[in-house]
Design an enzyme around this catalytic site. Structure first.
Site, PDB file in Angstrom:
ATOM      1  N   HIS A  29       1.006  -1.141  -0.228  1.00  0.00           N
ATOM      2  CA  HIS A  29       0.250   0.250   0.148  1.00  0.00           C
ATOM      3  C   HIS A  29       0.797   1.234  -0.378  1.00  0.00           C
ATOM      4  CE1 HIS A  29       0.348   1.522   4.324  1.00  0.00           C
ATOM      5  NE2 HIS A  29       1.061   0.495   4.579  1.00  0.00           N
ATOM      6  N   CYS A  30      -0.013   2.568  -0.454  1.00  0.00           N
ATOM      7  CA  CYS A  30       1.045   3.234  -0.575  1.00  0.00           C
ATOM      8  C   CYS A  30      -0.296   4.470   0.651  1.00  0.00           C
ATOM      9  CB  CYS A  30       1.036   4.004  -1.934  1.00  0.00           C
ATOM     10  SG  CYS A  30      -0.271   4.722  -2.965  1.00  0.00           S
ATOM     11  N   ALA A  31       0.665   5.773   0.311  1.00  0.00           N
ATOM     12  CA  ALA A  31      -0.750   6.828   1.068  1.00  0.00           C
ATOM     13  C   ALA A  31      -1.960   6.975   0.859  1.00  0.00           C
ATOM     14  CB  ALA A  31      -0.140   8.141   0.858  1.00  0.00           C
ATOM     15  N   THR A  32      -2.428   6.729  -0.163  1.00  0.00           N
ATOM     16  CA  THR A  32      -3.556   6.649  -0.163  1.00  0.00           C
ATOM     17  C   THR A  32      -4.720   4.959  -0.674  1.00  0.00           C
ATOM     18  OG1 THR A  32      -3.734   7.149  -2.346  1.00  0.00           O
ATOM     19  CG2 THR A  32      -3.985   8.357  -0.504  1.00  0.00           C
ATOM     20  N   ARG A  33      -3.344   4.688  -1.740  1.00  0.00           N
ATOM     21  CA  ARG A  33      -3.705   3.040  -2.260  1.00  0.00           C
ATOM     22  C   ARG A  33      -3.659   2.263  -1.732  1.00  0.00           C
ATOM     23  NH1 ARG A  33      -2.985   6.755  -5.837  1.00  0.00           N
ATOM     24  NH2 ARG A  33      -0.886   5.828  -6.466  1.00  0.00           N
TER      25      ARG A  33
END
Length: 472
Positions: A29-33
Site C-alpha cells: 500500500h501507499c499513502a492512499t491506495r
C-alpha cells in the site's frame, strides 16, 4: 460495530470481490491506495469492489489492481487483509513494481493529478453554482424585470453572496496545497499554512497586479512578488516541492527537535521558493501570454478565435487566465465592447460538452456524480470542476473540448460577436448579448458544446479505459 470489526468486514468483502485470496499474489500500500498483484484480472468483480464500504475508486495498471481508500484508512484495511492471511509484497517485487511505474510515468502523473484535485471538486462545483446564481440575480437587466435597480440591492446581501462566490477561488491555493501535501506525503497542516501565506492580504493580489490596480513588491530591483490568488498550477508545484522539502528536512533533524525545526525550516524555504522563484516565473509567463492573446485577437478570417478558443482552457489549467481580465478591461474602456468573452464562453461550453459526454457514456455512478454537476458548473462559467474532475483525468475529453472551443471561437470571431461587459460567461453571459447578437451567441456556445460532446462520445472516451484512472 467496532472499528476493528468494521475493517475485518471490509477485508473479507474485498478478498471475495478480487477473486479470493488465491488470486492475490502479493499486496502493498501507499499513502492512499491498496495495491494488489493478482493472477487473473478477469476474476475481479469491479462492481463488488466499488460497493465495499470506504472504497473511493479503483484502477488497474502496471500489473497492479489498486483500490483507493484514502490516507489513514488504507493502513487499517491493509492490516485487516494481512491478518486474514494475504501475504505482503517482498522487496524484490516492490522494485519490479517501481520499475513498471517508471515506464508508465504519464499514467502516474494523471493519477496524481486526479488524487490532488478530485477532493476539492465539490467546493469548486458549489462555488460555480453560487457564482452563476449571483451573476444572474444581480444583473441590471434582470432587476429591471422586477422594477428594481442595482442600488436597491442591500449591501449586506451583496457581501453574503460574495462570501459564497469568492472564498473558494480566492483561497484556491490553500485547497490545492493542502491536497498536494496530503498526496505527496507531507503534513497537510503545513500545506494549509503555506497556501494561506501565498494568499496573504499583506501581498498585492495577483488580480490587482494583472489589472494594473496595484504594483507587485520589488526585491533586488528585478524580482516581482505578488499573491497567488486563483492560481492552480503554481500552487500544485509548490505542494509537490513543499512536501518533498519537509520530508527531506525531517530525515536530517533529530527527533527531539523535529516539532520545532522541521516546520520552521520547511515553511521558510517553501515561501522563499514560492515568492522569489515560482511566482515571478509565472508572472513573466502571464506577460508573454497577454501579448500572444492580443496578437491572436487581431488575426483575420476568424483564425484568432479558432486558436484562442482552442487554447483558452489550457490557459485556465495553468491558472494564468485571470491576467486576461486586463485585455477585457482595456477593450471595454476603449470602445465599450469585449471580443474575448464570446470566445471564452464557447471554450467553456465545449469543456462542459466533453464532461457531459463522459457522464452519459460511463456506467460508473461515481464518475456520473462528478461529470454531470461539473458540466453544469461549466455552463454557469466555472470550468475548473469539469477540467480537473473529468476531462484532464481521461485526457482525450480535454482535447476534444479544446477542439470544440476552437470551432466555437472561430464562429464567434467570424460573426464579430462583442459582449457589453465581462466576468460572466456561457448561460449567465447571455445577459451581455441582449441585443441582435443573442441568437448568434447562443449558437456559438451550442456549437462548442455539441462538437466537444460528439467527438468525446465517438473518439474521446471508452468506459473500460476510464476505469484505469477511476477516482472519487
Amino acid at each position: 460495530m467496532s472499528n476493528e470489526n468494521e475493517y475485518k468486514v471490509i477485508a473479507k468483502e474485498l478478498i471475495e470481490a478480487v477473486g479470493g485470496s488465491e488470486n492475490i499474489i502479493s499486496m502493498a500500500h501507499c499513502a492512499t491506495r491498496l495495491r494488489l498483484i493478482v493472477k487473473d484480472r478477469d476474476s475481479i468483480d469491479d462492481e463488488k469492489v466499488e460497493e465495499i464500504n470506504k472504497v473511493k475508486g479503483y484502477f488497474f495498471t502496471s500489473g497492479q489492481y489498486q483500490i483507493i481508500f484514502g490516507t489513514g484508512t488504507v493502513n487499517r484495511v491493509y492490516e485487516a487483509v494481512e491478518s486474514l492471511g494475504v501475504s505482503a509484497t517482498s522487496k524484490s517485487e516492490l522494485k519490479e513494481i517501481a520499475s513498471d511505474e517508471e515506464d508508465n510515468w504519464f499514467k502516474r502523473m494523471l493519477r496524481v493529478f486526479g488524487d490532488v484535485f478530485v477532493p476539492i471538486i465539490p467546493a469548486l462545483v458549489a462555488t460555480g453554482l453560487f457564482m452563476g446564481l449571483r451573476n444572474v440575480v444581480t444583473q441590471e437587466q434582470i432587476l429591471h424585470w422586477f422594477g428594481l435597480v442595482p442600488a436597491d440591492i442591500s449591501s449586506n446581501f451583496l457581501v453574503i453572496t460574495q462570501v459564497l462566490t469568492d472564498t473558494a477561488f480566492s483561497f484556491l491555493p490553500v485547497l490545492v496545497c493542502w491536497s498536494a501535501f496530503r498526496v505527496f506525503g507531507g503534513s497537510p497542516l503545513l500545506g494549509i499554512l503555506l497556501g494561506l501565506m501565498l494568499v496573504s492580504p499583506l501581498l498585492p493580489t495577483s488580480w490587482d497586479v494583472a489589472q494594473g490596480n496595484a504594483n507587485p513588491l520589488m526585491f533586488f530591483g528585478f524580482i516581482k512578488v505578488a499573491g497567488y490568488q486563483g492560481s492552480v498550477l503554481p500552487a500544485f508545484i509548490m505542494g509537490f516541492v513543499g512536501s518533498n522539502i519537509e520530508k527531506k528536512i525531517r530525515k536530517h533533524v533529530p527527533e527531539v527537535l523535529d516539532l520545532i525545526v522541521t516546520p520552521f525550516l520547511s515553511l521558510l524555504l517553501m515561501l522563499l521558493i514560492a515568492l522569489f522563484v515560482v511566482g515571478p516565473l509565472f508572472h513573466q509567463v502571464e506577460v508573454w501570454m497577454l501579448d500572444i492573446v492580443k496578437l491572436l485577437l487581431n488575426l483575420p478570417f476568424g483564425l484568432g478565435g479558432l486558436v484562442y478558443g482552442a487554447i483558452n482552457q489550457i490557459i485556465v489549467v495553468t491558472g494564468l487566465h485571470h491576467a486576461l481580465n486586463l485585455i477585457e478591461i482595456q477593450m471595454l474602456a476603449d470602445n465599450h465592447w469585449n471580443l474575448v468573452n464570446p470566445i471564452s464562453s464557447a471554450s467553456m461550453a465545449a469543456q462542459a460538452g466533453a464532461a457531459f459526454a463522459v457522464g452519459m457514456k460511463t456506467k460508473s455512478a461515481k464518475i456520473k456524480s462528478v461529470a454531470f454537476p461539473s458540466s453544469f458548473s461549466a455552463l454557469l462559467g466555472i470550468s475548473e470542476p469539469a477540467l480537473f474532475g473529468v476531462n484532464i483525468r481521461y485526457v482525450k475529453p480535454f482535447f476534444m473540448g479544446c477542439i470544440g472551443g476552437g470551432v466555437g471561437g472561430f464562429l464567434a470571431s467570424l460573426f464579430s460577436l462583442k459582449a457589453t461587459g465581462m466576468s460572466i460567461t456561457v448561460i449567465p453571459g447571455m445577459l451581455l448579448y441582449l441585443n441582435s447578437q443573442l441568437p448568434l451567441y447562443i449558437l456559438v456556445c451550442v456549437v462548442g458544446f455539441a462538437v466537444a460532446f460528439t467527438l468525446t462520445w465517438l473518439f474521446g472516451y471508452k468506459d473500460e479505459v476510464g476505469k484505469e484512472f477511476k477516482h472519487a
